[in-house]
Design a protein around this motif. Structure first.
Motif, PDB file in Angstrom:
ATOM      1  N   LEU A 145       0.827  -1.203   0.000  1.00 11.33           N
ATOM      2  CA  LEU A 145       0.000   0.000   0.000  1.00 11.33           C
ATOM      3  C   LEU A 145       0.864   1.256   0.000  1.00 11.33           C
ATOM      4  N   THR A 148       2.168   1.909  -3.454  1.00  9.27           N
ATOM      5  CA  THR A 148       1.124   2.302  -4.403  1.00  9.27           C
ATOM      6  C   THR A 148       0.627   3.720  -4.156  1.00  9.27           C
ATOM      7  N   TYR A 149       0.512   4.105  -2.892  1.00  9.97           N
ATOM      8  CA  TYR A 149      -0.226   5.332  -2.582  1.00  9.97           C
ATOM      9  C   TYR A 149       0.604   6.479  -2.000  1.00  9.97           C
ATOM     10  N   LYS A 152       2.103   9.454  -4.262  1.00 11.95           N
ATOM     11  CA  LYS A 152       1.072  10.284  -4.885  1.00 11.95           C
ATOM     12  C   LYS A 152       0.328  11.136  -3.854  1.00 11.95           C
ATOM     13  N   LEU A 153       0.160  10.616  -2.642  1.00 10.35           N
ATOM     14  CA  LEU A 153      -0.453  11.421  -1.586  1.00 10.35           C
ATOM     15  C   LEU A 153       0.498  12.520  -1.112  1.00 10.35           C
ATOM     16  N   TRP A 158      -2.685  12.884  -5.614  1.00 10.83           N
ATOM     17  CA  TRP A 158      -3.945  12.382  -5.103  1.00 10.83           C
ATOM     18  C   TRP A 158      -4.198  12.999  -3.736  1.00 10.83           C
ATOM     19  N   GLY A 160      -6.484  12.865   0.102  1.00 10.86           N
ATOM     20  CA  GLY A 160      -6.999  11.893   1.053  1.00 10.86           C
ATOM     21  C   GLY A 160      -8.139  12.458   1.876  1.00 10.86           C
ATOM     22  N   ASN A 207      -7.678  11.178  -8.542  1.00  9.54           N
ATOM     23  CA  ASN A 207      -8.015  10.101  -7.614  1.00  9.54           C
ATOM     24  C   ASN A 207      -8.078  10.657  -6.203  1.00  9.54           C
ATOM     25  N   VAL A 209      -8.177   9.163  -2.068  1.00 16.72           N
ATOM     26  CA  VAL A 209      -7.937   8.007  -1.210  1.00 16.72           C
ATOM     27  C   VAL A 209      -8.717   8.210   0.094  1.00 16.72           C
ATOM     28  N   LEU A 230      -8.314   1.417   3.467  1.00 18.38           N
ATOM     29  CA  LEU A 230      -7.996   2.395   2.431  1.00 18.38           C
ATOM     30  C   LEU A 230      -8.880   2.075   1.231  1.00 18.38           C
ATOM     31  N   PRO A 232      -9.857   3.612  -2.447  1.00 15.85           N
ATOM     32  CA  PRO A 232      -9.631   4.630  -3.466  1.00 15.85           C
ATOM     33  C   PRO A 232     -10.871   4.884  -4.312  1.00 15.85           C
ATOM     34  N   PRO A 236      -6.110   1.675  -8.592  1.00 24.09           N
ATOM     35  CA  PRO A 236      -4.925   1.828  -9.454  1.00 24.09           C
ATOM     36  C   PRO A 236      -4.688   0.588 -10.316  1.00 24.09           C
TER      37      PRO A 236
END
Length: 587
Positions: A145, A148-149, A152-153, A158, A160, A207, A209, A230, A232, A236
């Motif tokens: 996780l 992947t996230y 970008k956060l 992305w 949240g 996107n 999250v 989590l 999304p 993804p």
């Protein structure tokens, strides 16, 4: 609407002269973060706040957000400002360098966050919650996780959200009913509705999250059966780009008193794919990573809005000509004097100034403890900092948001009838700040947390660590008389805190609100005496005199509020529970 100006002079005084950031960073092995770099970050952050998002504040309030065909549109200019924000790296300030963050100390980022809140708190809210989501994923998610996230956060590509509240479950999350059914592939199907979700949908990013609390089928009852997932908006694909749309939607947009530029959504999860964060049934503990960060950040909203109200009121008081000053004509060539020279107007302005600057000192002191907890090599130092943060979090959240609302009320009063009219912008500050006393745990909940958990149930470590931090600032006061005053305040507060531990549960609950306010006023008194002493050596006469005189005002006019709260909290709760339910009615 008055133009916001970043208060860089006061911010730099607190950081460099009072908190001595150079020494602070050196002690953490972060000497590369020098005064020049700090000031450049502050200057650029202030410029962005002043020139990019402050001009959008009024229009955002007027235009609000819209929902059409399941998609939310934010006010004109908001999305473009956000793209500029992330392109210039502001969202990544606190993120780990491992995921392309900047790893800046909190004491550099927090002043920027304050300025963003002053300029446009509706716009700031979405990026604030993204930072909280980053913390939860960083501390509790598995490596897949994170890969992947997180990047970008952290970059802000992305955003949240925090999905806790349900129509029947707000403060009491034990009543939460959203469900998580396990799938064969290790994912979960999340079903349920959440309300009051800031940034639940927006037109800023491709996107979103969502961090969602839900119950597994075998979950025990109560808060011990809550897990964190989590979820999304788009799942993804193999390249990490938004792929298949998830089974979630925006049910509606809340019609609100304030923060109209930020979309507050009802979110429906209809068997949406989610990923477990942390161990099963530990969701509340994982979510508190987000919540504690968000509570301090909400306190910063109160601080930011207090500053905005003060600036607006001061600007107007200098320009508005009405009557003659009671001490004699101040502008004999004019038909009247500026209301700035009316003692009662000065009372309100000084109240705003003293509370705002005092809360700023408290917030930045808190930020240095965040630095220590994150970066210190010594585990004992990290642990003590964590204890201080735990104790001060409810004070920062509740007191600074209360003061944000008070500053706004004084601002409207200074404007008189014009303050009640929308075009001047002051009434918006009251509407925008009102929610800060409610979300992330109402201020009553913060008070109960402080006295019942942080004080009464603690083995003295939190109180002792907090006392030690304030004691260190007293030790630096050069003026012996001022030092004695500060010591007397700290000693009285500490002794009363210890005394309260012996109260019954109901008396603790009855004393909670007054104890939090009492603590804040007393501790701000210590900080004001320390700041005024340090400012006395400044080469800038206006700064030295301004701090000394504002400190004197605080001690004479605002600190006595602590005595009122002290008297009330020692009275017990008998009068609070004496009235029978039917005796609340007039019939």
């Amino acid at each position: 609407m008055p133009q916001y100006v970043a208060p860089l002079t006061d911010i730099q005084f607190i950081l460099h002269d009072w908190l001595e950031l150079d020494k602070h960073y050196a002690s953490l092995g972060m000497a590369d973060f020098d005064k020049e770099l700090v000031n450049e970050v502050l200057a650029q952050g202030g410029k962005f706040a002043e020139q990019v998002i402050a001009p959008l504040n009024r229009e955002g309030d007027e235009q609000s957000c819209t929902l059409a065909d399941g998609k939310v549109t934010t006010p004109d200019g908001f999305a473009q400002a956000y793209q500029e924000y992330i392109v210039n790296g502001w969202n990544a300030m606190l993120g780990s360098a491992e995921y392309d963050g900047q790893d800046l100390p909190y004491s550099m980022a927090v002043p920027v966050h304050e300025m963003l809140n002053s300029a446009n708190v509706s716009w700031r809210l979405i990026s604030m919650l993204t930072e909280s989501a980053v913390l939860a994923v960083s501390k509790h998610a598995d490596e897949q996780l994170k890969q992947t996230y997180l990047a970008k956060l952290i970059s802000g590509e992305w955003t949240g959200t925090m999905c806790l509240t349900e129509p029947h479950a707000g403060t009491d999350l034990a009543l939460l009913s959203s469900k998580a059914e396990p799938n064969d592939d290790g994912t979960y199907q999340i079903t349920g509705s959440k309300i009051f979700i800031s940034g639940g949908d927006q037109d800023w990013t491709d996107n979103i999250v969502h961090m969602v609390l839900a119950r597994l089928p075998d979950a025990p009852a109560g808060v011990k059966g809550i897990s964190l997932f989590l979820v999304p908006k788009f799942i993804p694909d193999n390249q990490g780009n938004p792929g298949q749309a998830n089974s979630l939607s925006v049910g509606s947009l809340e019609k609100k008193m304030g923060l109209k530029g930020c979309p507050t959504c009802v979110m429906n999860f209809d068997g949406a794919t989610g990923y477990l964060v942390g161990a099963p049934h530990t969701g509340l503990a994982c979510m508190f990573t987000m919540m504690n960060d968000a509570r301090f950040q909400v306190g910063l909203q109160g601080l930011g809005l207090a500053e905005a109200a003060y600036q607006g009121a001061l600007s107007y008081a200098r320009e508005r000509l009405q009557s003659r000053a009671p001490q004699g004509a101040q502008q004999p060539d004019s038909k009247a004097d500026p209301i700035l020279h009316q003692p009662d107007v000065r009372r309100m302005l000084l109240t705003q100034k003293a509370l705002t600057e005092g809360c700023r000192a408290l917030a930045y002191l808190y930020a240095t403890q965040m630095d220590i907890e994150k970066y210190a090599d010594d585990e004992a130092d990290k642990g003590k900092a964590g204890q201080v943060l735990a104790f001060l979090t409810p004070i920062c959240k509740a007191f600074m948001t209360d003061m944000g609302q008070e500053s706004g009320q004084h601002g409207v009063q200074v404007f008189g009838g014009h303050g009640y009219i929308r075009e001047w912008g002051m009434e918006q500050l009251i509407r925008d700040s009102r929610i800060s006393q409610l979300y992330e745990g109402t201020n009553g909940i913060q008070a109960a947390d402080l006295i019942s958990r942080k004080l009464a149930r603690d083995s003295d470590s939190m109180l002792a660590a907090t006392t030690e931090v304030f004691q260190a600032h007293i030790a630096r006061i050069a003026d012996t008389q001022q030092q004695a005053k500060a010591q007397a305040l700290l000693d009285e507060w500490h002794d009363l805190s210890v005394q309260l531990r012996g109260l019954s549960a109901v008396d603790l609950a009855g004393a909670a609100n007054d104890y939090l306010a009492y603590s804040a006023y007393m501790l701000l008194g210590v900080l004001w005496l320390s700041m005024a002493d340090r400012a006395s050596s400044s080469e800038t006469a206006s700064l030295a005199q301004g701090k000394a005189k504002t400190c004197a005002f605080y001690l004479k006019r605002l600190l006595p509020r602590a005595a009122t709260h002290k008297a009330a909290l020692l009275e017990g709760a008998e009068d609070l529970v004496a009235l029978a339910d039917d005796e609340f009615d007039y019939q």
